[in-house]
Design a protein around this motif. Structure first.
Motif, PDB file in Angstrom:
ATOM      1  N   GLN A  27     -75.056  48.281  65.448  1.00  0.00           N
ATOM      2  CA  GLN A  27     -73.846  47.512  65.697  1.00  0.00           C
ATOM      3  C   GLN A  27     -73.410  46.895  64.370  1.00  0.00           C
ATOM      4  O   GLN A  27     -74.218  46.342  63.639  1.00  0.00           O
ATOM      5  CB  GLN A  27     -74.091  46.419  66.736  1.00  0.00           C
ATOM      6  CG  GLN A  27     -74.296  46.962  68.113  1.00  0.00           C
ATOM      7  CD  GLN A  27     -74.253  45.876  69.168  1.00  0.00           C
ATOM      8  OE1 GLN A  27     -74.165  44.698  68.877  1.00  0.00           O
ATOM      9  NE2 GLN A  27     -74.300  46.294  70.416  1.00  0.00           N
TER      10      GLN A  27
ATOM     11  N   GLU B 251     -75.874  56.510  66.673  1.00  0.00           N
ATOM     12  CA  GLU B 251     -74.757  55.950  67.414  1.00  0.00           C
ATOM     13  C   GLU B 251     -74.339  54.645  66.744  1.00  0.00           C
ATOM     14  O   GLU B 251     -75.152  53.746  66.571  1.00  0.00           O
ATOM     15  CB  GLU B 251     -75.165  55.695  68.861  1.00  0.00           C
ATOM     16  CG  GLU B 251     -74.031  55.282  69.752  1.00  0.00           C
ATOM     17  CD  GLU B 251     -74.479  55.142  71.192  1.00  0.00           C
ATOM     18  OE1 GLU B 251     -74.908  54.044  71.564  1.00  0.00           O
ATOM     19  OE2 GLU B 251     -74.415  56.144  71.920  1.00  0.00           O
TER      20      GLU B 251
ATOM     21  N   ILE C  96     -71.792  51.385  66.816  1.00  0.00           N
ATOM     22  CA  ILE C  96     -70.886  50.568  67.611  1.00  0.00           C
ATOM     23  C   ILE C  96     -70.223  49.561  66.680  1.00  0.00           C
ATOM     24  O   ILE C  96     -70.901  48.824  65.962  1.00  0.00           O
ATOM     25  CB  ILE C  96     -71.638  49.809  68.730  1.00  0.00           C
ATOM     26  CG1 ILE C  96     -72.419  50.774  69.619  1.00  0.00           C
ATOM     27  CG2 ILE C  96     -70.679  48.945  69.534  1.00  0.00           C
ATOM     28  CD1 ILE C  96     -71.582  51.669  70.468  1.00  0.00           C
TER      29      ILE C  96
ATOM     30  N   PRO D 137     -68.120  44.706  71.665  1.00  0.00           N
ATOM     31  CA  PRO D 137     -68.041  46.102  71.217  1.00  0.00           C
ATOM     32  C   PRO D 137     -66.664  46.681  71.545  1.00  0.00           C
ATOM     33  O   PRO D 137     -66.172  46.524  72.656  1.00  0.00           O
ATOM     34  CB  PRO D 137     -69.140  46.801  72.016  1.00  0.00           C
ATOM     35  CG  PRO D 137     -69.481  45.900  73.136  1.00  0.00           C
ATOM     36  CD  PRO D 137     -69.063  44.516  72.754  1.00  0.00           C
TER      37      PRO D 137
ATOM     38  N   LYS E 181     -66.952  53.063  69.574  1.00  0.00           N
ATOM     39  CA  LYS E 181     -68.215  53.796  69.420  1.00  0.00           C
ATOM     40  C   LYS E 181     -67.923  54.992  68.524  1.00  0.00           C
ATOM     41  O   LYS E 181     -67.049  55.808  68.835  1.00  0.00           O
ATOM     42  CB  LYS E 181     -68.713  54.242  70.787  1.00  0.00           C
ATOM     43  CG  LYS E 181     -69.993  54.999  70.771  1.00  0.00           C
ATOM     44  CD  LYS E 181     -70.406  55.192  72.222  1.00  0.00           C
ATOM     45  CE  LYS E 181     -71.286  56.365  72.402  1.00  0.00           C
ATOM     46  NZ  LYS E 181     -71.632  56.558  73.812  1.00  0.00           N
TER      47      LYS E 181
END
Length: 74
Positions: free
Chosen positions: A3, A25, A27, A34, A37
């Motif tokens: 993140q 992945e 974010i 969030p 993505k």
């Protein structure tokens, strides 16, 4: 899953893209929520082309002949 804030993402976008292409992945968050993505786009499947394998496949002349092991049953 990584993140990262929107401000950090704008500074390191190329690094984040490389990480996403490697399967990570990502974010992106804005105001502690969030919002995006980051994932790689899958390759587009091409439509079938009739006749595209012409000349690449050969079939022997005796392809449809009965097999020796089954001659007694015919």
């Amino acid at each position: 899953m990584t993140q990262i804030t929107l401000a950090e993402a704008s500074q390191h976008l190329s690094d984040l893209i490389d990480a996403a292409l490697e399967g990570e992945e990502i974010i992106i968050i804005k105001d502690n929520q969030p919002v995006v993505k980051l994932t790689p786009v899958l390759p587009i499947k091409r439509c079938r082309q009739p006749g595209s394998a012409k000349g690449l496949i050969t079939i022997s002349d005796d392809f449809d002949e009965p097999l020796e092991d089954f001659r007694n049953y015919m």
